[in-house]
Design an enzyme around this catalytic site. Structure first.
Site, PDB file in Angstrom:
ATOM      1  N   SER A 280       0.836  -1.192   0.000  1.00 34.45           N
ATOM      2  CA  SER A 280       0.000   0.000   0.000  1.00 34.45           C
ATOM      3  C   SER A 280       0.883   1.259   0.000  1.00 34.45           C
ATOM      4  O   SER A 280       1.756   1.395  -0.849  1.00 34.45           O
ATOM      5  CB  SER A 280      -0.958  -0.034   1.196  1.00 34.45           C
ATOM      6  OG  SER A 280      -1.951   0.951   1.075  1.00 34.45           O
TER       7      SER A 280
ATOM      8  N   ASP B 182      -5.307  -3.519  -3.522  1.00 35.37           N
ATOM      9  CA  ASP B 182      -4.370  -3.215  -2.434  1.00 35.37           C
ATOM     10  C   ASP B 182      -3.565  -4.425  -1.961  1.00 35.37           C
ATOM     11  O   ASP B 182      -4.103  -5.499  -1.706  1.00 35.37           O
ATOM     12  CB  ASP B 182      -5.186  -2.659  -1.266  1.00 35.37           C
ATOM     13  CG  ASP B 182      -4.342  -2.038  -0.175  1.00 35.37           C
ATOM     14  OD1 ASP B 182      -3.110  -2.138  -0.242  1.00 35.37           O
ATOM     15  OD2 ASP B 182      -4.929  -1.442   0.740  1.00 35.37           O
TER      16      ASP B 182
END
Length: 386
Positions: free
Chosen positions: A77, A215
């Site tokens: 991330s 993600d």
């Protein structure tokens, strides 16, 4: 959670054959791991700025960069974004961003990335500005051009499998040699926040290879430390630079793991009575928070226990703030006031003790790590000159 368990099992299987032979400092494999957390990436960015400053001071070299000292840099991330910024080369084949450039990047672009461009029926943010700025900053650079080994995670929602972008996997899987801006957007495309990312690369046969990614926290649950160590272990087995390492042991590892902060003990916690009234949507939001917090604690617990059991506890450092409150707990509050608070969190964290059982502060521990990193780099350079 199953993916995290699989990575943990793989990591410990690889390390099961470790010998107790103590290696020289020059043979250490150095690893930097950076958690996910959206705008809270300002916290580890502040820590990295301090560490890079210490390395410059120790080596009396203002051009020293983190990528010069770490064999593997991993992130998920926002941690994947930081990884790319400090490993992507510029025209002089040096990192295009110094650590001191990262916090200003968040201040300049954060408010535009986390704006109100989404819709009620889709993600909160459309991601268009985010992808655009990544393209501008990272250009056409691909994984193989990274200045050190990287480990950036994402998750493919079409194949239902994690995708790990590393240099060492490219010979076997050339389709992973994606553009860094595609990887950075993908690892940060948190469900409900940003749209998933689709892009195409090519296999060794020239066939198209499609990615449908979200993600990286879906794959590593926010903390990529175990993943980064697994990549480092594999690297040590195949890279000629580590030929003298017959069987990796914990005295040959140096791991720095940076968190993006967790909530204080009683902030955003719930009772069974409250949760009994929740519907599916409320549970989805709470589970994401709970899973990330649990993963962060458990990964640190595993690593702390193993390093200590092998008498190598000084080779592992987890830098984490566990008492975030208010707006600093939000991954998408990019207001100037909140970003200033996050900088203060990072700066104050440096002055805090590493643990309640140790008088050493994070600042002191990072200075110690800087000296170890510098010594290891010098010894390896001297060895290569013979």
């Amino acid at each position: 959670m199953a993916t995290t368990k699989s990575v943990l099992v793989l990591f410990f299987m690889i390390l099961a054959t470790t010998s107790s032979t103590c290696a020289t400092l020059g043979e250490m494999v150095t690893v930097l791991s950076i958690d996910g957390g959206g705008i809270k990436g300002i916290i580890p960015a502040t820590i990295l700025e301090f560490l890079e400053g210490q390395l410059q001071e120790v080596d009396n070299n203002k051009d020293a960069r983190l990528a010069d000292y770490f064999d593997v840099i991993g992130g998920t991330s926002t941690g994947g974004l930081l990884t790319a910024m400090i490993t992507t080369p510029n025209e002089n084949n040096r990192p295009f961003a110094a650590a001191k450039d990262i916090v200003p990047f968040y201040f300049e672009h954060g408010p535009h990335i986390f704006n109100s461009s989404g819709s009620i029926f889709g993600p909160m943010y459309d991601g268009k500005y985010f992808l655009q700025v990544l393209q501008e900053k990272l250009g056409e650079t691909r994984v193989h051009q990274a200045l050190t080994e990287v480990a950036i995670s994402s998750f493919d929602i079409k194949t239902n499998k994690p995708v790990i972008f590393t240099k060492s996997n490219l010979a076997k899987s050339p389709e992973l040699d994606a553009k860094m801006y595609d990887i950075c957007y993908s690892t940060a495309a948190a469900p409900t926040y940003f749209p998933p990312h689709y892009f195409v690369t090519h296999t060794s046969n020239g066939d198209k290879y499609e990615f449908n990614l979200v993600d990286g926290a879906v794959a590593t649950v926010g903390d990529p430390a175990l993943l980064s160590l697994s990549v480092a272990t594999k690297l040590a087995q195949v890279d000629p630079k580590f030929a003298s390492i017959k069987s990796l042991n914990y005295k040959q590892m140096l791991l720095l793991s940076l968190g993006t902060g967790t909530n204080s003990e009683f902030d955003k916690t719930y009772t069974a009575e409250e949760a009994a009234k929740w519907g599916p949507l409320r549970w989805i939001l709470a589970i994401q928070q709970m899973t990330n917090a649990a993963s962060s604690y458990m990964t640190d617990y595993y690593l702390s226990t193993v390093f200590q059991a092998r008498h190598s506890q000084n080779n592992y450092l987890r830098v984490q703030e566990n008492a975030l409150t208010g707006t600093t707990t939000e991954m998408d509050d990019a207001s100037e006031a909140n970003m200033e608070l996050l900088v203060q969190v990072g700066e104050k964290l440096l002055k805090k003790p590493v643990s309640k059982d140790s008088p050493e502060t994070y600042e002191e521990a990072l200075k110690r790590f800087a000296k170890l990193l510098s010594d290891r780099k010098k010894l390896r350079a001297n060895k290569a000159s013979y």
